[in-house]
Motif scaffolding. Structure first.
Motif: not given
Lengths: 396, 263
Positions: A168, A172, B37, B118-119, B126, B142-143, B145, B159, B177, B179
């Motif tokens: 992760s 990133s 996504f 996210k991707q 991604a 990124t990622f 929520k 995240r 980005t 999820i």
């Protein structure tokens, strides 16, 4: 732009038309036509046994100073003051690439107050040199601080290859590094090699894992790739000589547009899916939430983690953090046990990199048996408890 | 507040498979879908619009038929759509895609927040989100929520990481980005469907974006695919049938011989 067909070599056999995922190839009487539907994916190029199809070249780029770049770098990750396993794996892969190219292998360690021990360990796993940057701004990971420091080092030292873990953290901030130095980046490589011309051959799954693609970055440097954890093999060589070099960066590098307010480790240790050697995963076949206890018991017994299909998560039987597959985590443990799940492609793409896949399902026709290395046709409610007893019995 | 959502039309991978005999890709009935996504990114934008006043523009780079994807998103309630389409864009890697998307966002101007999935499930890289943020010189996370505005210039995001969760504070404009935990995408409504059907969707190519053909598509890409092949197949598959005791014994021995740690 579209794929190019050499009319002299083409035999109008039609194989390319069958493999084109976009239906862009029409086979005529005497020639093959490629329509504007072509996305230059390259599927047809490799299938043509006559070598009649090629793709146009990527941008010429400023190829002049490529020779100024040399050495293989591995971005070394750490957690809680110790090196992350993926970094050792990357050093294993990086060592081979560096030896093939006849260049140095370096590990780049960014952090604050990290002990000497980390550098020694990186050297013991194959690094010839460890570049260490110690700065309070690097105590916690942020995309900008990590990327901008790494970019600064790249400008100073000019490596030809840079590898990072597809964690992760790596997934990133590494794209920011690639975009900042203006070079290509290939995600989630499963295989790395050096071509006859000395280019990095980066192989990765494409089309949801249905095909493999080999990618090169011919005209820009460094050639950058991320690699999933557990794909490469670490090689510890305690006698390997190496040195470490502290590099100073100026405070001006840090932009401070992002602040880390809180870091909350996952309470549930079994949810550490991406790091587990064994994953026991359940699907709708489990029938209800309570039955996940069975899988948890087995997972605990073998020090593994519990995974789940989207179906089980959607039923609310288990938290989304356990989901494996296209909209969940991608995992590649030594052993993946798929219990009571059918093996929908969305699930399979998230686990097919596992070394051993065991499927337990009472339906002999379940698609999960197609990807399993070992299939057990049985009722899970009988088989799993019996298997747990067997392991306990053998241990006594 | 002006939000831009970047989406991608992708082949529905559940219909893509390898013919076990010929080792080639079978494309029967491969339909295009919106990257799952990206629908979460659309939902996240709509949630912000629900809570405050925001204008949402959705953009995609793709062939002319990608317009369908934009109309579908319009029918879920976004305000405007923009198609980036030009033969010169074909064969773009993540860098060339990011160059194109960032040029469009810069031309739109006054963007406070950019949301991406996210991707994309066809490439799984991604990379485009972070690369667009880098080219626009804005911070990103990124990622993600969960997100909430802190004040006019700051955003708080939660995240998902491999080890747990992190809470970050970012200054805006920023790129996020997302999820699936941001929320289940809402369905199209009748009212928005009517509007989507009639909506005029501008198409921008290299001329409108002020880009050179050499900067985009395959010409502008750094990476190139040199070989595509079928993944090696498992040839050593074992099927265990028989009585429960036999099955348990066989699987145990199988895993023991394979030296699986923990067994």
């Amino acid at each position: 732009m579209k794929a190019l067909v050499d009319g002299k070599k083409c035999t109008v056999c039609g194989v390319c038309s069958d493999v084109c995922p976009f239906g862009a190839i029409t086979v005529g009487e005497t020639s093959v036509e490629i329509s504007d539907e072509c996305t230059l994916c390259g599927m047809c190029v490799d299938t043509c046994e006559f070598g009649a199809i090629s793709l146009p070249e990527v941008g010429a780029g400023p190829a002049a100073d490529l020779a100024d770049y040399n050495g293989v770098w591995v971005f070394a990750e750490w957690r809680d003051g110790t090196v992350h396993k993926v970094s050792y794996e990357l050093l294993g892969a990086g060592r081979q690439l560096a030896d093939k190219r006849g260049v140095e292998l370096a590990a780049v360690l960014l952090g604050h107050g990290l002990g000497e021990a980390l550098s020694s360990e990186l050297i013991a796993y194959g690094a010839d040199v460890v570049y260490l940057v110690d700065h309070p701004q690097l105590a916690r990971f942020t995309n900008e601080a990590y990327a901008d420091v790494l970019v600064d080092l790249i400008h100073k030292k000019r490596p030809e290859i840079l590898l990072a873990g597809a964690t992760s953290i790596g997934r990133s901030f590494i794209p920011r590094v690639a975009a900042s130095v203006r070079t290509g980046l290939t995600a989630d490589c499963t295989e790395l090699d050096i071509s006859e011309e000395g280019l990095l051959l980066q192989t990765r799954p494409a089309f949801g894992g249905n095909v493999m693609a080999t990618i090169v970055c011919p005209n820009s440097r460094p050639q950058m790739a991320t690699v999933r954890p557990k794909v490469m093999r670490p090689v510890r060589q305690p006698e390997h000589p190496g040195r470490s070099e502290v590099i100073e960066v100026s405070d001006g590098i840090f932009q401070n547009r992002v602040e880390v307010l809180e870091v909350i480790p996952e309470q549930d240790q079994t949810a550490k899916l991406t790091e587990a050697d064994i994953i026991v995963s359940g699907g709708r076949g489990l029938g209800k939430a309570e039955n996940f206890v069975l899988l948890e018991e087995l997972a605990q017994l073998v020090k593994g983690a519990v995974g789940a299909s989207r179906g089980a998560v959607e039923e609310g039987w288990i938290a989304p953090s356990h989901q494996v597959g296209q909209t969940g985590r991608t995992v590649a443990p030594t052993l993946y046990m798929a219990v009571g799940l059918s093996g929908a492609i969305q699930h399979v793409v998230g686990m097919q990199g596992s070394k051993i896949i065991v499927a337990v399902n009472k339906d002999r026709e379940a698609p999960v048996f197609d990807v399993a290395s070992c299939g057990v046709v049985a009722d899970l409610f009988e088989f799993i408890p019996a298997f747990i007893r067997k392991i306990k019995q053998e241990r006594e | 507040m002006h939000i831009v959502v970047c989406i991608k039309q992708v082949p529905d991978t559940k219909n893509v498979r390898i013919d076990p005999d010929t080792h080639t890709l079978v494309r029967q009935g491969v339909e295009s879908i919106i990257n799952p996504f990206d629908l979460f990114a659309v939902e996240a934008a709509l949630q912000i619009k629900d809570a405050s006043s925001a204008t949402i523009t959705v953009i995609t780079m793709g062939p002319p038929q990608a317009e369908e994807a934009l109309r579908e998103v319009l029918s879920r309630g976004v305000d405007a759509a923009l198609l980036l389409s030009d033969r010169a864009f074909a064969g773009a890697d993540t860098w060339a895609t990011s160059v194109t998307l960032s040029a469009a966002i810069r031309k739109l101007g006054n963007v406070d927040l950019i949301l991406c999935g996210k991707q994309a499930v066809d490439g799984d890289t991604a990379q485009v989100g972070p690369e667009v943020a880098t080219l626009l010189d804005i911070p990103y996370a990124t990622f993600v929520k969960k997100m909430e505005p802190l004040d006019a210039q700051h955003l708080k995001v939660t995240r998902q990481t491999d080890e747990g969760t992190e809470v970050w504070k970012l200054s805006t404009p920023a790129l996020i980005t997302v999820i699936k935990e941001v929320g289940e995408p809402r369905l199209p409504s009748l009212r928005h469907k009517m509007r989507a059907k009639k909506a005029a969707i501008p198409v921008w190519g290299i001329a409108e974006l002020g880009l050179d053909a050499n900067d985009v598509g395959l010409c502008g890409s750094f990476t190139q695919v040199v070989r595509v092949f079928s993944p090696p197949r498992r040839t050593d598959r074992v099927i265990i049938e028989g009585s429960l005791e036999e099955q348990v014994e066989q699987l145990y021995r199988y895993l023991k011989e394979a030296k699986v740690p923990g067994i």
